[in-house]
Write an enzyme that holds these catalytic residues in place. Structure first.
Site: not given
Ligand SMILES: Cc1ncc(COP(=O)(O)O)c(C=O)c1O
Length: 406
Positions: A58, A111, A187, A212
């Site tokens: 993690r 977004y 972003d 993406k």
């Protein structure tokens, strides 16, 4: 790998990859949840941060680390931390740096997931979001001068924006950050570091939905943010370690492989998008095309300054009064053959979306209209197929849309 000594394409292939002790040439997938530290004294040193190394999946993994280092190199930043998705990266950052009473000034439209995180979730924890007013015709500097105030802790920008492809001026964002002391965040999912590198414009943080363009093959979810070593260490310790949206090593491997061709894919997608935008512009079924490469696009001058090319996305509005235009949008989408109807973007395969009934479905019609997301709008993510085939596909579908009777 030294970002100054090697060009972008070289770093896309090599950065972050150290030759494995086994001699493996490709970065191995380290499928392990934990790491053996050998003796108790070393375990103590690793946990105290006195010795570099891996302790638990993690917090870090060598495959994931190679992906982080490659993205940091491509964005020209000091360090990076990866997450299970773009939303994981955004939430990891916001939860790490914001506190009750802070205000975030946003240059969007954002977004939807980011909007939901800010307006629905973080609002409950006392974080206020202030959308910088005015449309794309007003300068970024003017909009920020009005919106930024004494409580502004962060200025958050997406460029180009989804789905109408507005382009915000990153130099103006960095300047507003310097004057106000706010942390500036971009972003960069739509532009990719191949086209725009926000850190070079003076912003503090750049982040991605790696799902993406960075991955580029539509087969992995991921997120990543790049910033100073100090901020990345803080986000890793809090926003990643305490929240847990960890990128898996298999996804890191897929994303790393995708990054090696980022420059080739995005260059081809930009060429394809330009061809598609030009081909649909004068079709009688089209009322308007949103594409930053057109000189009449409101963000064109800024895009020319801060983007290497104009990106692989095109949005178009079908012609006619609202009900007819909507039926035409549906007819257009249903007639496409090479463009698959699906959300997401940046894939090697072309994709088409109807934002009003999918990605922006939760907004009210009034909110959608204020954002320029009308029912007649269709968003195209142009892949790397032959542009002639894509143009033929889109033209055929537009002919079908034009045949829809009033
Ligand atoms: C601009 C932008 N940012 C962030 C996200 C969220 O990324 P993910 O779906 O990987 O969580 C998306 C997803 O579509 C996006 O388009």
């Amino acid at each position: 790998m030294d970002a100054k000594a090697h060009a972008f394409a070289t770093r896309a292939v090599h950065a972050g990859h150290d030759v494995d002790p086994t001699g493996a040439h490709a970065t191995p997938i380290h499928a392990t949840s934990t790491f053996v530290y050998g003796d108790a004294a070393r375990g103590r040193r690793l946990f105290a941060g006195e010795e570099p190394g891996y302790v638990y999946g993690r917090i870090g993994n060598p495959t994931t680390r190679a992906f982080e280092r490659r993205v940091a190199s491509l964005e020209g930043g000091a360090d990076a931390v990866a997450f299970a998705s773009g939303m994981g990266a955004i939430a990891g950052l916001l939860l790490t740096v914001l506190a009750p009473g802070d205000e975030v000034v946003v240059l969007g439209p954002l977004y939807g997931g980011t909007g939901g995180l800010l307006h629905d979730l973080l609002a409950r924890y006392g974080v206020r979001t202030n959308e910088a007013g005015g449309g794309p015709d007003r300068s970024t500097a003017d909009r920020l001068a009005e919106a930024v105030g004494p409580r502004t802790k962060m200025i958050y920008v997406e460029s180009p924006t989804n789905p109408t492809l507005n382009v915000h001026d990153l130099d103006a964002v960095a300047a507003a950050g310097r004057t106000s002391g706010a942390l500036t965040v971009a972003d960069n999912t739509f532009a990719t570091p191949y086209l725009t590198r926000p850190l070079e414009h003076g912003l503090d943080v750049v982040l991605h939905s790696a799902t993406k363009y960075l991955g580029g093959h539509g087969d992995a979810l991921g997120g990543v943010l790049v910033a100073s070593e100090e901020l990345v260490a803080q986000v890793r310790a809090e926003g990643l370690r305490h929240v847990g949206a960890v990128l898996g090593p298999f996804e890191a491997f897929l994303l790393l492989r995708g990054l090696a061709t980022l420059h080739l894919r995005v260059a081809a997608q930009c060429t394809g998008a330009r061809r598609v935008a030009e081909a649909v512009r004068d079709h009688p079924a089209v009322a308007r095309v949103h594409y930053p490469g057109f000189t009449d696009h409101p963000g064109h001058a800024v895009a020319e300054r801060q983007m290497r090319d104009f990106g692989g996305m095109v949005a178009l509005e079908l012609a006619g009064e609202p009900a007819l235009a909507t039926r035409r949008a549906h007819a257009f989408l249903d007639r496409l053959e090479l463009f698959a109807q699906a959300v997401s973007l940046g894939d090697v395969a072309s994709l088409a979306t109807h934002p009003a009934t999918t990605t922006h479905e939760l907004w009210t019609p009034e909110q959608r209209s204020a954002l320029g997301v009308d029912d007649a709008l269709v968003r195209l993510s142009v892949g790397v197929e032959d542009p002639d085939d894509l143009v033929a596909d889109v033209r055929r579908a537009l002919d079908a849309a034009a045949a829809v009777a009033a």
